[in-house]
Write an enzyme that holds these catalytic residues in place. Structure first.
Site, PDB file in Angstrom:
ATOM      1  N   ASP A  82      42.729  41.428  41.771  1.00 57.75           N
ATOM      2  CA  ASP A  82      41.909  40.546  42.608  1.00 57.75           C
ATOM      3  C   ASP A  82      42.592  40.373  43.970  1.00 57.75           C
ATOM      4  O   ASP A  82      43.807  40.208  44.070  1.00 57.75           O
ATOM      5  CB  ASP A  82      41.742  39.184  41.920  1.00 57.75           C
ATOM      6  CG  ASP A  82      40.625  38.365  42.537  1.00 57.75           C
ATOM      7  OD1 ASP A  82      39.591  38.166  41.861  1.00 57.75           O
ATOM      8  OD2 ASP A  82      40.792  37.903  43.693  1.00 57.75           O
ATOM      9  N   ASN A 134      32.330  34.553  35.505  1.00 55.49           N
ATOM     10  CA  ASN A 134      31.419  33.662  36.225  1.00 55.49           C
ATOM     11  C   ASN A 134      30.048  34.330  36.309  1.00 55.49           C
ATOM     12  O   ASN A 134      29.951  35.541  36.519  1.00 55.49           O
ATOM     13  CB  ASN A 134      31.955  33.393  37.634  1.00 55.49           C
ATOM     14  CG  ASN A 134      33.293  32.676  37.609  1.00 55.49           C
ATOM     15  OD1 ASN A 134      33.498  31.761  36.815  1.00 55.49           O
ATOM     16  ND2 ASN A 134      34.221  33.097  38.456  1.00 55.49           N
ATOM     17  N   GLU A 163      30.655  34.952  42.816  1.00 56.20           N
ATOM     18  CA  GLU A 163      30.654  35.342  44.231  1.00 56.20           C
ATOM     19  C   GLU A 163      30.121  36.766  44.410  1.00 56.20           C
ATOM     20  O   GLU A 163      29.391  37.037  45.360  1.00 56.20           O
ATOM     21  CB  GLU A 163      32.094  35.243  44.752  1.00 56.20           C
ATOM     22  CG  GLU A 163      32.327  35.697  46.166  1.00 56.20           C
ATOM     23  CD  GLU A 163      33.820  35.733  46.519  1.00 56.20           C
ATOM     24  OE1 GLU A 163      34.185  36.560  47.357  1.00 56.20           O
ATOM     25  OE2 GLU A 163      34.597  34.961  45.937  1.00 56.20           O
ATOM     26  N   VAL A 164      30.513  37.644  43.516  1.00 53.04           N
ATOM     27  CA  VAL A 164      30.145  39.061  43.636  1.00 53.04           C
ATOM     28  C   VAL A 164      29.153  39.399  42.518  1.00 53.04           C
ATOM     29  O   VAL A 164      29.497  39.309  41.334  1.00 53.04           O
ATOM     30  CB  VAL A 164      31.389  39.965  43.546  1.00 53.04           C
ATOM     31  CG1 VAL A 164      30.983  41.434  43.678  1.00 53.04           C
ATOM     32  CG2 VAL A 164      32.420  39.598  44.610  1.00 53.04           C
ATOM     33  N   HIS A 223      31.667  41.249  36.093  1.00 52.16           N
ATOM     34  CA  HIS A 223      33.114  41.456  36.004  1.00 52.16           C
ATOM     35  C   HIS A 223      33.735  40.331  35.203  1.00 52.16           C
ATOM     36  O   HIS A 223      33.184  39.238  35.128  1.00 52.16           O
ATOM     37  CB  HIS A 223      33.760  41.488  37.400  1.00 52.16           C
ATOM     38  CG  HIS A 223      33.460  40.275  38.242  1.00 52.16           C
ATOM     39  ND1 HIS A 223      32.269  40.138  38.920  1.00 52.16           N
ATOM     40  CD2 HIS A 223      34.174  39.153  38.513  1.00 52.16           C
ATOM     41  CE1 HIS A 223      32.263  38.995  39.578  1.00 52.16           C
ATOM     42  NE2 HIS A 223      33.404  38.361  39.338  1.00 52.16           N
ATOM     43  N   HIS A 251      37.524  38.295  34.938  1.00 52.60           N
ATOM     44  CA  HIS A 251      38.858  38.081  35.479  1.00 52.60           C
ATOM     45  C   HIS A 251      39.806  38.001  34.279  1.00 52.60           C
ATOM     46  O   HIS A 251      39.537  37.248  33.336  1.00 52.60           O
ATOM     47  CB  HIS A 251      38.949  36.738  36.208  1.00 52.60           C
ATOM     48  CG  HIS A 251      38.007  36.571  37.347  1.00 52.60           C
ATOM     49  ND1 HIS A 251      38.435  36.499  38.656  1.00 52.60           N
ATOM     50  CD2 HIS A 251      36.655  36.435  37.391  1.00 52.60           C
ATOM     51  CE1 HIS A 251      37.386  36.312  39.452  1.00 52.60           C
ATOM     52  NE2 HIS A 251      36.295  36.269  38.717  1.00 52.60           N
TER      53      HIS A 251
HETATM   54  P1  DGP Z   1      33.584  35.705  41.130  1.00 49.20           P
HETATM   55  O1  DGP Z   1      33.561  34.324  41.700  1.00 49.20           O
HETATM   56  O2  DGP Z   1      33.786  35.677  39.639  1.00 49.20           O
HETATM   57  O3  DGP Z   1      32.400  36.536  41.553  1.00 49.20           O
HETATM   58  O4  DGP Z   1      34.899  36.375  41.696  1.00 49.20           O
HETATM   59  C1  DGP Z   1      34.927  37.446  42.594  1.00 49.20           C
HETATM   60  C2  DGP Z   1      36.366  37.797  42.850  1.00 49.20           C
HETATM   61  O5  DGP Z   1      36.386  38.992  43.581  1.00 49.20           O
HETATM   62  C3  DGP Z   1      37.163  36.768  43.661  1.00 49.20           C
HETATM   63  O6  DGP Z   1      38.225  36.251  42.854  1.00 49.20           O
HETATM   64  C4  DGP Z   1      37.722  37.537  44.825  1.00 49.20           C
HETATM   65  C5  DGP Z   1      37.501  38.969  44.437  1.00 49.20           C
HETATM   66  N1  DGP Z   1      37.197  39.845  45.543  1.00 49.20           N
HETATM   67  C6  DGP Z   1      36.232  39.663  46.483  1.00 49.20           C
HETATM   68  N2  DGP Z   1      36.217  40.695  47.348  1.00 49.20           N
HETATM   69  C7  DGP Z   1      37.177  41.555  46.914  1.00 49.20           C
HETATM   70  C8  DGP Z   1      37.632  42.820  47.383  1.00 49.20           C
HETATM   71  O7  DGP Z   1      37.161  43.390  48.374  1.00 49.20           O
HETATM   72  N3  DGP Z   1      38.657  43.393  46.689  1.00 49.20           N
HETATM   73  C9  DGP Z   1      39.194  42.822  45.573  1.00 49.20           C
HETATM   74  N4  DGP Z   1      40.193  43.469  44.964  1.00 49.20           N
HETATM   75  N5  DGP Z   1      38.792  41.631  45.106  1.00 49.20           N
HETATM   76  C10 DGP Z   1      37.792  41.012  45.777  1.00 49.20           C
END
Ligand code: DGP
Length: 123
Positions: free
Chosen positions: A37, A95, A103-104, A108, A110
């Site tokens: 992350d 999430n 967020e994404v 996924h 964590h």
């Molecule tokens: P969520 O809230 O579960 O969707 O978490 C998304 C996670 O993705 C957050 O902890 C930060 C991570 N993240 C966002 N953009 C990037 C990226 O470009 N690269 C990586 N490695 N992680 C990212």
């Protein structure tokens, strides 16, 4: 924030899967990619994503093939073991949607570990 009911191919993890954005990869196979992350919340903070186009855990569970689902959870287990998390313990978070704080919009989990993680849900 509202979430589309169709998969958004412009999301950041789709771009990572297409190789448009780099990642710190920890494992990869035909169905799964795992990488660190970008904003780590613990000494070990790894994101595990399916290569298929699934928005969240509900979409993945409903629509992924048995092979994808098996590969995903075996990868989670393998990564936890490979990073020394299985003795002291670790946490898996998925999430989903607005209330889940996703967020994404590409499914996924964590994997968090390497320290005591405290309460499961903040107030
Ligand atoms: P969520 O809230 O579960 O969707 O978490 C998304 C996670 O993705 C957050 O902890 C930060 C991570 N993240 C966002 N953009 C990037 C990226 O470009 N690269 C990586 N490695 N992680 C990212």
């Amino acid at each position: 924030m509202t979430f589309a009911t169709t998969y958004d191919d412009t999301n950041i993890f789709a771009r990572i899967l297409r190789g448009e954005i780099p990642c710190d990869r920890v494992m990869e196979n035909d169905h799964v990619l795992a990488f660190r992350d970008i904003r780590p919340q613990a000494p070990v903070h790894i994101l595990v994503i399916p290569k298929g186009r699934y928005r969240d855990a509900a979409d993945f569970g409903a629509n992924a093939s048995a092979a994808e689902i098996e590969a995903f959870w075996r990868a989670v287990s393998q990564i936890a073991g490979a990073h020394g998390l299985t003795d002291r313990g670790f946490r898996i978070i998925a999430n989903a949607g607005a209330d889940g704080g996703q967020e994404v919009p590409h499914f996924h989990v964590h994997i968090l570990g390497g320290k005591s993680l405290g309460a499961m849900v903040g107030k």
